[in-house]
Structures are given as structure tokens and as C-alpha cells.
Design an enzyme around this catalytic site. Structure first.
Site, mmCIF file in Angstrom:
data_model
loop_
_atom_site.group_PDB
_atom_site.id
_atom_site.type_symbol
_atom_site.label_atom_id
_atom_site.label_comp_id
_atom_site.label_asym_id
_atom_site.label_seq_id
_atom_site.Cartn_x
_atom_site.Cartn_y
_atom_site.Cartn_z
ATOM 1 C CD GLN A 122 47.654 106.775 91.548
ATOM 2 O OE1 GLN A 122 47.413 105.594 91.851
ATOM 3 N NE2 GLN A 122 48.741 107.670 91.827
ATOM 4 C CB CYS A 172 52.157 120.207 101.403
ATOM 5 S SG CYS A 172 50.519 119.142 101.730
ATOM 6 C CB SER A 230 54.925 105.920 86.416
ATOM 7 O OG SER A 230 56.028 105.917 86.967
ATOM 8 C CB ALA A 231 57.955 100.997 86.526
ATOM 9 C CG HIS A 232 57.118 105.135 91.165
ATOM 10 N ND1 HIS A 232 56.362 105.824 92.078
ATOM 11 C CD2 HIS A 232 57.065 106.309 90.001
ATOM 12 C CE1 HIS A 232 56.206 107.126 91.646
ATOM 13 N NE2 HIS A 232 56.386 107.341 90.543
ATOM 14 C CB ALA A 286 53.140 109.034 84.772
ATOM 15 C CB THR A 287 56.598 113.611 85.215
ATOM 16 O OG1 THR A 287 55.955 113.447 86.663
ATOM 17 C CG2 THR A 287 56.843 115.103 85.279
ATOM 18 C CB THR A 334 71.514 105.151 77.452
ATOM 19 O OG1 THR A 334 72.748 105.869 76.522
ATOM 20 C CG2 THR A 334 71.776 103.667 77.532
HETATM 21 C C1 LIG Z 1 52.299 109.662 89.960
HETATM 22 C C2 LIG Z 1 51.481 110.151 88.945
HETATM 23 C C3 LIG Z 1 52.214 110.804 88.041
HETATM 24 C C4 LIG Z 1 53.758 111.017 87.915
HETATM 25 O O1 LIG Z 1 54.258 109.919 87.648
HETATM 26 P P1 LIG Z 1 56.100 109.729 87.896
HETATM 27 O O2 LIG Z 1 56.481 108.476 87.153
HETATM 28 O O3 LIG Z 1 56.217 110.031 89.417
HETATM 29 O O4 LIG Z 1 56.539 111.049 87.082
HETATM 30 C C5 LIG Z 1 51.604 111.459 87.120
HETATM 31 N N1 LIG Z 1 50.252 111.238 87.103
HETATM 32 C C6 LIG Z 1 49.510 110.459 87.861
HETATM 33 C C7 LIG Z 1 48.022 110.286 87.764
HETATM 34 C C8 LIG Z 1 50.240 109.883 88.851
HETATM 35 O O5 LIG Z 1 49.523 109.381 89.839
#
Ligand SMILES: *Cc1c(COP(=O)(O)O)cnc(C)c1O
Length: 406
Positions: free
Chosen positions: A199, A349, A219-221, A91-92, A263
Site C-alpha cells: 500500500q 469475507c 506489487s504493481a497493481h 506482494a503475496t 520466465t
Molecule cells: C494487496 C496487498 C497484498 C497482496 O498483493 P498481491 O500483489 O495482490 O498479491 C499484500 N499486502 C498488502 C498490504 C496488500 O495491500
């Protein structure tokens, strides 16, 4: 390896308390569901080809798997066309690509972005970086529930506004944005609407067509998939009909319709799609379960000790999110006292000096109250007994801290 559909021990649940802390930080990341690992494995070991290799079966099979995943994810987002899904590293990167890409592509037409003070740093810091290049940024404030005023949002849009970026669900306080209403305002003014849905994905319903979203990051994680993969949904045509242009931020082989070279991480993409399929299969049921667990956690804490204050929305919250302040118990000290609980304050932090959360500050909370705030992220592995245990432990340590400082 056998699939273990919803096995006895859910992902993230410790086998015993001595083994690992009880994980209550599902906003930071989630464990990979074993069924996702099973789906990914063949693409590490057997079908390991490069999806851009068109001269042999290894490549074809990898490409076919990516395109199946793309279709599945496009469907999950309500996208009209799978080609609107651009794979990224998370997501970043998606937030960076959306905001920088739209601003760069629209440089002749405009130079202004509207966003909100409670966004994730991936959005806020990207906007700050653009400001140094002469882009103007409006950061809207929020009310005590974390909601942006829609009239203020509409009023902030100017002739030279290119993009409005508002997150779907806040990662600290769980505030949910009225996506459809914002989408409508943006459409009326022919301004692009980006939402960070990291989220929200897999926790609340998303539908880019119905909600009028032009660009969406996820984001998948955060949804029981692997780390290192995400996507940016990019509508093919603006709702006015013109082509929607996003300038690439990574140049190279021209993958992903030229928007993101590199890739493709085939196993991660396959896992991402599987993770989202699993989350959507029981979205409503799991949301209800998570809400009940959060209510129970809050109720137990309020029964056990006085001075428990809720931060953020009362009612309409991201399932699994709870943000509480414990009067007279600094959060950093409380977390140190509870190494058996994996919890966080939700704020970024710095190692030297923990900054109070920019989100809680935007709600108008005092610094003292912000410094006592704990973010709870309940997830798929959390059970009733976990919540009971966490509440009892926290109540005990809050009382200990209060008597020590009292
Ligand atoms: C975790 C998060 C991100 C960052 O996602 P990554 O996949 O870890 O880069 C961005 N925005 C929100 C709202 C998030 O919770």
C-alpha cells in the site's frame, strides 16, 4: 496509440453514473494508467523475447528492458544495487518468499518470527503455515491508532529471532509504521526487518537504506500498474556485513539470482517500473490532493448525519485512506443499498459468513462497530464531485437503514 498524459478522464473515473459504479476501492486494486499500457504494448507485440534467451536480439532486447526496469525500481526504493530487486508475481508471493525464505535459510540459527496482529493475510497466514512446521511466531498487538509499541517490539526479539515483519502502511485503516525506528531496533539486534509495502509504494516515501529495511514486498497493481507482477527487495548483505540468505520457494531455471525461477513477465515488469515512475513524479502533490479529498468526504458525511466514527489513526494516515463506522447501519447492508458505489468493508469475507475485520478487532473495536465499518480508498481518478456524490448517497442510505431498523 497516443500517450494521454493525465488526460481529461482520469483512470478509474466512470464516464457516467449509469455506466459503472464510482470506484472508491483503490486499496483492493487500481486501474492501469493508460501511459503504463502504452509502455507495455511493444513488449507484448514486438520485443516479446524471453529475457533469458541470450542467442538472439529478441532475448537481448527483453533483457535490456528488464534491467532498465530493475534499475528504475531499485532507485525508487532507495536500494544500493539493482541486483537487490527480485521480480515476483505480486506482494503475496513476495511476502511468502521473504518470510519462508529467511526462516528456511536461517534454520540452523533460529526459529522465531515477530510480526503484528494487523498484518495482511499474506504475512499472517504465511506465519501460521510456518508455525505448523515448528517455527515460533509472536504477533504483537496495536493501540487504538493501529500502532505497535516499539518497546514491546524490542522486548519480543529473542536470541533465536530471525525476522521482524511489520507492514509499512495498513490496507484497512492506513496506519503508517515508523519504519526507521523499527529498522534501527532490528539492526541493533542483528535481526532482519521485512516490510510489506504494497500500500505504501507510490503513496509515501520509501527508502530502504535510510529506513533500515532488509526485505520489502510490493506489487504493481496497487500503484496503477498491471496485475501479476511484484517484487521483493532483498538487501545483498545484512547490515552486520554477513551475506543475507533467502531460500528459494520456486525452483527451476535459477532466474533472479536463484531466488525465484520462472520466465520473467517482461511487459508487466516494464509496466511496473513505468507505473512507479509516474507515481513518484508527483508523490507529494497527489498525497496532498488525496488527503484533502478524504477530509472533505469525512466532513460532508459528519455534516449530513450523526453517528459517523473514524476507525484508526486521527492524523498520520496513508493518503487516500479513510475508514468510517456508521452507527446503526451494518456495512454489508449499506453496500448492498449502494450498487452505484464500488466500496468495501476492508475485511476478508467468506461468502457464507462475513468475518469482522481482524484489523478492527486488533484496534479494540467492538464487533458491532466493526460490522458498520466501511473502507474508502480514494485514488488518482477521484475528483471533488465524486466525493460529494458518494457522501450524499451514503448519508441517504444510512438514514434509510437507520429508520428501517430504528
Ligand atoms: C494487496 C496487498 C497484498 C497482496 O498483493 P498481491 O500483489 O495482490 O498479491 C499484500 N499486502 C498488502 C498490504 C496488500 O495491500
Amino acid at each position: 496509440m497516443s500517450g494521454r498524459p493525465g488526460g481529461e478522464r482520469p483512470p478509474g473515473a466512470a464516464r457516467s453514473r449509469s455506466e459503472a459504479p464510482l470506484y472508491l476501492d483503490h486499496h483492493a486494486t487500481t486501474p492501469v494508467d493508460p501511459r503504463v499500457v502504452d509502455a507495455m504494448r511493444p513488449f507484448f507485440e514486438v520485443d516479446f523475447g524471453n529475457a533469458a534467451s541470450h542467442t538472439h536480439r529478441h532475448g537481448w532486447r527483453a533483457e535490456a528492458a528488464v534491467e532498465l526496469a530493475r534499475e528504475s525500481l531499485a532507485g525508487a526504493l532507495g536500494a544500493a544495487d539493482p541486483r537487490e530487486v527480485v521480480f515476483t508475481s505480486g506482494a503475496t508471493e513476495s511476502d511468502n518468499l521473504a518470510i519462508k525464505g529467511v526462516v528456511e535459510a536461517g534454520a540452523g540459527r533460529g526459529d522465531h518470527v515477530v510480526t503484528v496482529a494487523t498484518e495482511h493475510p499474506a504475512v499472517l497466514d504465511t506465519c501460521s503455515a510456518l508455525e505448523k512446521r515448528g517455527v515460533r511466531v509472536t504477533r504483537l498487538g496495536v493501540d487504538a491508532e493501529g500502532q505497535v509499541d516499539l518497546d514491546a517490539l524490542a522486548a519480543a526479539i529473542e536470541e533465536r529471532t530471525l525476522l521482524v515483519s511489520v507492514m509499512a502502511a495498513n490496507s484497512e485503516i492506513g496506519a503508517l509504521a515508523p519504519l526507521e525506528a523499527i529498522g534501527r531496533i532490528c539492526q541493533e539486534r542483528d535481526v532482519l526487518f521485512h516490510t510489506d509495502a504494497a500500500q505504501a509504494l507510490g503513496r509515501i516515501p520509501l527508502d530502504v537504506e535510510a529506513q533500515g529495511v532488509d526485505l520489502l514486498s510490493c506489487s504493481a497493481h496497487k500503484v496503477y500498474g498491471p496485475k501479476g507482477v511484484g517484487l521483493l527487495y532483498v538487501r545483498r548483505r545484512r547490515r552486520s556485513g554477513a551475506r543475507l540468505r533467502v531460500a528459494a520457494q520456486l525452483h527451476g531455471g535459477g532466474h533472479e539470482r536463484g531466488m525465484r525461477s520462472g520466465t520473467l513477465p517482461v511487459p508487466l515488469i516494464v509496466g511496473f517500473a513505468r507505473a512507479v515512475e509516474l507515481a513518484l513524479a508527483d508523490l507529494q502533490g497527489e498525497a496532498k490532493r488525496l488527503r484533502e479529498l478524504c477530509d472533505r468526504l469525512e466532513a460532508r458525511l459528519c455534516e449530513a448525519i450523526p453517528g459517523v466514527l473514524r476507525n484508526g489513526p486521527r492524523e498520520d494516515r496513508l493518503p487516500g485512506n479513510l475508514n468510517l463506522s456508521f452507527e446503526g447501519a451494518p456495512a454489508d447492508a449499506l453496500l448492498t443499498q449502494c450498487p452505484d458505489l464500488a466500496l468495501s468493508t476492508g475485511s476478508a469475507c467468506s461468502s457464507a459468513r462475513p468475518e469482522p475485520s481482524h484489523v478492527l478487532a486488533a484496534l479494540g473495536l467492538s464487533e458491532a462497530r466493526s460490522r458498520t465499518a466501511i473502507r474508502f480508498g480514494i485514488g488518482r481518478g477521484t475528483r471533488g464531485e465524486h466525493v460529494e456524490h458518494a457522501a450524499a448517497r451514503l448519508a441517504e442510505e444510512v438514514q434509510r437503514l437507520r429508520s428501517a431498523h430504528g
